[in-house]
Design a protein around this motif. Structure first.
Motif, PDB file in Angstrom:
ATOM      1  N   ALA A  47      -3.545  -0.688   0.474  1.00 43.75           N
ATOM      2  CA  ALA A  47      -2.879  -1.438   1.527  1.00 43.75           C
ATOM      3  C   ALA A  47      -2.382  -0.490   2.617  1.00 43.75           C
ATOM      4  O   ALA A  47      -1.893   0.607   2.337  1.00 43.75           O
ATOM      5  CB  ALA A  47      -1.715  -2.241   0.951  1.00 43.75           C
ATOM      6  N   ARG A  48      -2.497  -0.936   3.869  1.00 43.13           N
ATOM      7  CA  ARG A  48      -1.994  -0.182   5.020  1.00 43.13           C
ATOM      8  C   ARG A  48      -0.757  -0.895   5.548  1.00 43.13           C
ATOM      9  O   ARG A  48      -0.805  -2.076   5.891  1.00 43.13           O
ATOM     10  CB  ARG A  48      -3.061  -0.085   6.109  1.00 43.13           C
ATOM     11  N   ARG A  49       0.347  -0.160   5.610  1.00 47.49           N
ATOM     12  CA  ARG A  49       1.622  -0.767   5.987  1.00 47.49           C
ATOM     13  C   ARG A  49       1.976  -0.464   7.434  1.00 47.49           C
ATOM     14  O   ARG A  49       1.840   0.671   7.893  1.00 47.49           O
ATOM     15  CB  ARG A  49       2.721  -0.263   5.063  1.00 47.49           C
ATOM     16  N   VAL A  50       2.452  -1.496   8.155  1.00 45.24           N
ATOM     17  CA  VAL A  50       2.812  -1.391   9.567  1.00 45.24           C
ATOM     18  C   VAL A  50       4.177  -2.037   9.762  1.00 45.24           C
ATOM     19  O   VAL A  50       4.445  -3.131   9.235  1.00 45.24           O
ATOM     20  CB  VAL A  50       1.767  -2.080  10.469  1.00 45.24           C
ATOM     21  N   TRP A  51       5.031  -1.357  10.534  1.00 46.08           N
ATOM     22  CA  TRP A  51       6.359  -1.881  10.847  1.00 46.08           C
ATOM     23  C   TRP A  51       6.344  -2.547  12.229  1.00 46.08           C
ATOM     24  O   TRP A  51       5.694  -2.071  13.146  1.00 46.08           O
ATOM     25  CB  TRP A  51       7.399  -0.759  10.829  1.00 46.08           C
ATOM     26  N   GLU A  52       7.131  -3.630  12.365  1.00 42.86           N
ATOM     27  CA  GLU A  52       7.210  -4.363  13.626  1.00 42.86           C
ATOM     28  C   GLU A  52       8.655  -4.758  13.900  1.00 42.86           C
ATOM     29  O   GLU A  52       9.470  -4.845  12.970  1.00 42.86           O
ATOM     30  CB  GLU A  52       6.329  -5.620  13.576  1.00 42.86           C
ATOM     31  N   LEU A  67      10.347  -5.733  10.310  1.00 46.18           N
ATOM     32  CA  LEU A  67       9.409  -6.379   9.386  1.00 46.18           C
ATOM     33  C   LEU A  67       8.325  -5.382   8.997  1.00 46.18           C
ATOM     34  O   LEU A  67       7.783  -4.679   9.854  1.00 46.18           O
ATOM     35  CB  LEU A  67       8.767  -7.604  10.042  1.00 46.18           C
ATOM     36  N   CYS A  68       8.025  -5.321   7.690  1.00 52.95           N
ATOM     37  CA  CYS A  68       6.933  -4.484   7.204  1.00 52.95           C
ATOM     38  C   CYS A  68       5.798  -5.386   6.743  1.00 52.95           C
ATOM     39  O   CYS A  68       6.000  -6.256   5.885  1.00 52.95           O
ATOM     40  CB  CYS A  68       7.395  -3.589   6.054  1.00 52.95           C
ATOM     41  N   VAL A  69       4.600  -5.165   7.301  1.00 48.88           N
ATOM     42  CA  VAL A  69       3.421  -5.959   6.989  1.00 48.88           C
ATOM     43  C   VAL A  69       2.387  -5.045   6.350  1.00 48.88           C
ATOM     44  O   VAL A  69       2.085  -3.975   6.883  1.00 48.88           O
ATOM     45  CB  VAL A  69       2.839  -6.629   8.252  1.00 48.88           C
ATOM     46  N   ALA A  70       1.863  -5.452   5.203  1.00 48.07           N
ATOM     47  CA  ALA A  70       0.816  -4.702   4.507  1.00 48.07           C
ATOM     48  C   ALA A  70      -0.518  -5.419   4.711  1.00 48.07           C
ATOM     49  O   ALA A  70      -0.615  -6.629   4.522  1.00 48.07           O
ATOM     50  CB  ALA A  70       1.127  -4.586   3.017  1.00 48.07           C
ATOM     51  N   THR A  71      -1.526  -4.661   5.092  1.00 47.53           N
ATOM     52  CA  THR A  71      -2.865  -5.203   5.327  1.00 47.53           C
ATOM     53  C   THR A  71      -3.825  -4.587   4.327  1.00 47.53           C
ATOM     54  O   THR A  71      -3.934  -3.367   4.234  1.00 47.53           O
ATOM     55  CB  THR A  71      -3.343  -4.903   6.756  1.00 47.53           C
ATOM     56  N   GLU A  72      -4.502  -5.449   3.593  1.00 48.60           N
ATOM     57  CA  GLU A  72      -5.498  -5.010   2.624  1.00 48.60           C
ATOM     58  C   GLU A  72      -6.698  -5.928   2.680  1.00 48.60           C
ATOM     59  O   GLU A  72      -6.557  -7.152   2.555  1.00 48.60           O
ATOM     60  CB  GLU A  72      -4.913  -4.995   1.212  1.00 48.60           C
ATOM     61  N   ASN A  73      -7.850  -5.363   2.884  1.00 56.23           N
ATOM     62  CA  ASN A  73      -9.095  -6.127   2.924  1.00 56.23           C
ATOM     63  C   ASN A  73      -9.030  -7.249   3.961  1.00 56.23           C
ATOM     64  O   ASN A  73      -9.568  -8.336   3.764  1.00 56.23           O
ATOM     65  CB  ASN A  73      -9.414  -6.690   1.542  1.00 56.23           C
TER      66      ASN A  73
END
Length: 830
Positions: free
Chosen positions: A580-585, A617-623
């Motif tokens: 998973a790649r995590r991004v903060w917003e 907010l932390c969003v995790a992106t996977e696949n």
């Protein structure tokens, strides 16, 4: 010969220029002792080197060959592995003394069991090194007792050296082995023993050079062919290289072979071998085979669809530490053995493609009744001209950073009746990788640590009916379940795992075993599409905070973090997996790199100012699928907080550095525990919380944390080395410390450079040439130059005296002129 040499040199050059391999990262990692992956272990203080494994027909008993003993372990219970019987079989003191007198280490002189095979339903045939004097015996599998007090001679059946690799297989009560037949290990042999009926014991002809310093790996029996295939690596004499070139081989013999009548008496008449070429286009070949496993064809498919999966490494340093997996189809192997063969010139010891008429097909069964002329032909022509290439002429998978040593394979049929191949690969670092083979490449579902210390001799045994993988090591036996479906706590994680064993059951709202149900499950092994697979399952709301996406008045309260201005704030973001790649917003603003620092562990660090207060907010992106992993509200201490229904139930913290994570059952080991937060969710039921003493371990990015669930209102994070990191940490001035440190380093660097420059100038003034001493440069100069040199000499002398006086006052004395390594002045021609 020149053609082959040029070809491999070209391949080697292209391999150096080949593109970098993509790192295969396991989605989830389970260090040893992780509660998310419970394993059963068997170990005993008086048992070691438990590396030979043999599973009974009912798969309830595991027979283990160890050092000086044969064990019978009860593996019928899922909770534990217990010892049923133990047979001690060790050399006498006289045998040990004789082994030591031969120059061997006493640690290598015990009896290491290296052959353990079923002869029938009652007896096991076992062979051991027995103090470098191999012995074999019959063992009653029910009582685990020897049928005879005097063991048989084991030469040619078992190696002398416990570190020498060998292979053995029994067919119809007869033993087929590949090993060495002498003490020095110079006589490799493939032989048959315990022959019955019209069969006689056979072996290779020692004078033919059929084997060239081989390392035996494995053997497999194909009933439809009545053939046994041996896999090994050896020196490739057909290649005329300066250094020894290792090649991987597959050899075949027929079980019906009884040797020739006059030619090749008591010798194999059906022996033939070919090269296994694990290589893709424009890359160096992986030429050293490490392990091979046989995967039977799918139900209803012909035997020619049998696959052999092998692990290969390379002898070249450019591929050091890398492993490749190649698969070979039986139909391709049969095609190579039915083709042309090379011929060996006994005078020049060089191989060449056969040009004379083909008299017979080497390796064909039934040649024991052939004429002497035919047997002489197959005796000289046993190396196939073509090589067996992998399925699709490409590598099944490549690992640039893992060295695999052993593997087992299983074909899994899921609910939609599709078949997938799952590989279990053992790494040298002690992890068991579970990988599924897909059209776009291999996907490593998980890695499980099974032993800590490096192991030189290991073994894997797969039990399909028990859904277990047994790992034999010198530390003991470890049992690993093939499936771990209950670990995934919602539909999203169950689908993203892309595990053929697991699928999401919308009725039970749980991730269940997909191989034992006919129900329609949420599962997408090929692409991991969550949107389609989880239509009937709970989905996590993917609220976004980006610029102009969410009005501030509608922001969820999130987890409250109270800070003081100018304090360093650290917001932790748990990871659903290592992929998973995590991004903060932030709402209506962007995270400037000048104000925010994103660390590798996914945390966000910044200094609390009026501009940085607010929601995060932390969003995790996977696949391609996005999940909200954490929501925080950072506010200044003492400022009023609006009391809402959501925030009233949340505990308030007053620390500047906080770690938060979701406490859910079956949380992946790459996630940390965090208090309950008010995050908007759709169609999600509340799962059962784990017990208060549940322990969750993570091995994310090489850092192992141990998190303890909420107990007595206290939340603590404990590192592996015992250091605790409480939530009530004080303010951190990391950014300021870094700035001050950099400025200090720059100042010291400037001062040191100035001091060195001053010393250099003073030393150079002392070594300058005087007017009365001719130098090489002055002799070479013109009269005008010499006049200018003499004219300025007085000025130099004056400066030198001033420099010497100043240097003595400062404690700097140049005793002699500095010289280079060649004896001349530095930076002067000679």
């Amino acid at each position: 010969m020149e053609y082959h040499s040029l070809m491999y040199l070209t391949v080697a050059f292209l391999g150096l220029l080949s593109q970098c391999l993509t790192r295969l990262t396991p989605r989830v990692s389970f260090p040893m002792g992780s509660p998310g992956r419970l394993l059963n272990r068997f170990s005993s203080a008086d048992v070691s080197n438990t590396t030979m494994l043999l599973l009974s027909e009912d798969q309830n008993t595991l027979y283990v060959g160890s050092r000086d003993a044969v064990l019978a372990l009860d593996v019928s219970q899922r909770e534990a592995i217990t010892m049923k019987n133990k047979l001690d079989w060790s050399p006498s003191e006289t045998d040990l003394e004789q082994c030591s007198m031969k120059g061997k280490k006493m640690s290598d002189c015990p009896n290491f069991i290296r052959v353990l095979q079923f002869l029938n339903a009652t007896y096991i045939y076992a062979c051991g090194t027995f103090a470098f004097s191999p012995r074999c015996t019959y063992i009653n599998s029910k009582t685990l007792t020897m049928t005879s007090l005097k063991p048989e001679e084991g030469r040619g059946r078992c190696p002398y050296d416990p570190y020498q690799r060998n292979t053995a297989i029994t067919v119809d009560g007869e033993l087929y082995t590949g090993t060495v037949a002498d003490y020095r290990g110079n006589r490799p042999v493939i032989s048959r023993h315990l022959s019955e009926g019209s069969h006689v014991d056979l072996k290779l002809d020692d004078t033919l050079g059929w084997l060239e310093d081989p390392t035996f790996i494995s053997s497999s029996f194909i009933p439809s062919e009545e053939k046994i295939y041996f896999f090994f690596s050896e020196v490739g004499r057909e290649y005329d290289f300066i250094d020894k070139f290792i090649v991987s081989r597959i050899a075949q013999i027929c079980t019906t072979d009884v040797g020739g009548q006059r030619t090749l008496q008591r010798r194999w008449t059906t022996f033939a071998k070919a090269q296994l070429l694990c290589q893709s286009d424009n890359e160096l070949p992986y030429n050293v085979i490490q392990d091979v496993v046989t995967l039977p064809p799918p139900e209803g498919a012909p035997a020619d669809d049998t696959l052999f999966y092998g692990i290969f490494t390379s002898q070249w340093s450019v591929n050091s530490g890398q492993s490749a997996v190649c698969s070979f189809r039986l139909s391709d192997i049969k095609l190579v053995f039915s083709g042309n063969y090379k011929v060996l010139n006994r005078d020049t010891l060089r191989w060449s493609t056969r040009v004379q008429e083909k008299v017979a097909n080497p390796g064909e069964c039934g040649l024991h009744n052939a004429s002497d002329n035919t047997l002489r032909f197959v005796k000289e022509n046993f190396l196939a001209d073509d090589s067996v290439r992998p399925v699709g002429r490409s590598l099944t998978m490549v690992s640039p950073d893992q060295y695999y040593s052993h593997l087992v394979a299983q074909r899994v049929k899921i609910a939609n009746k599709r078949d997938y191949t799952v590989l279990f690969l053992l790494t040298e670092s002690g992890y068991l990788h579970k990988a599924v083979l897909l059209e776009k490449g291999a996907h490593i579902i998980e890695e499980v640590q099974v032993f800590e210390k490096p192991q030189t001799v290991k073994n894997l045994q797969l039990s399909i009916s028990k859904s277990m993988v047994f790992v034999g090591t010198s530390e003991g036996v470890v049992r690993v379940p093939t499936a771990n479906c209950s670990f995934y706590w919602n539909c999203v994680q169950c689908v993203l795992a892309r595990d053929p064993f697991c699928g999401w059951d919308p009725t039970r709202r749980a991730c269940v075993d997909a191989t034992n149900t006919e129900a329609s499950l949420g599962q997408d092994v090929d692409t991991g599409n969550v949107e389609e697979a989880c239509n009937s399952g709970p989905l996590i709301t993917r609220a976004r905070f980006g610029p102009n996406k969410l009005p501030p008045s509608t922001c969820p309260a999130g987890e409250l973090v109270s800070v003081s201005l100018n304090e360093v704030v650290r917001l932790q973001c748990p990871a659903a997996s290592q992929l998973a790649r995590r991004v903060w917003e932030r709402p209506n603003s962007r995270l400037s790199p000048d104000l925010y620092l994103n660390l590798e562990d996914g945390s966000l660090n910044f200094v609390a100012t009026p501009a940085t207060l607010g929601h995060y907010l932390c969003v995790a992106t996977e696949n391609g699928y996005q999940q909200t992993m954490a929501i925080y509200q950072v506010k200044q201490k003492g400022s009023p907080t609006p009391q809402t229904a959501a925030s009233a139930n949340q505990p308030q913290t007053h620390q500047s550095s906080v770690t938060h994570a979701a406490a859910r059952p079956g949380m992946p080991t790459s996630m940390v525990n965090w208090p309950k937060r008010t995050e908007t969710r759709q169609r999600e039921t509340q799962p059962k919380l784990p017990p208060s003493n549940t322990r969750v371990t993570t091995g994310l990015l090489g850092r192992d944390f141990t998190m303890w669930a909420e107990e007595s209102g206290k939340k603590e994070v404990q590192l592996r080395n015992g250091e605790s990191l409480l939530l009530s940490r004080g303010p951190c001035y990391l950014k300021e410390l870094v700035v001050v440190s950099v400025l200090l380093v720059l100042c010291f660097s400037v001062l040191i450079m100035m001091l060195l420059y001053t010393i250099k100038q003073r030393c150079r003034s002392r070594t300058a040439p005087q007017a009365s001493t001719p130098t090489r440069d002055s002799n070479r100069g013109t009269s005008v130059e010499r006049e200018a040199l003499r004219g300025s000499q007085s000025v130099r002398n004056k400066r030198n005296r001033q420099a010497m006086h100043s240097g003595q006052e400062n404690g700097v004395v140049c005793s002699e002129a500095p010289k280079g390594s060649n004896g001349h002045l530095p930076n002067t021609p000679f």
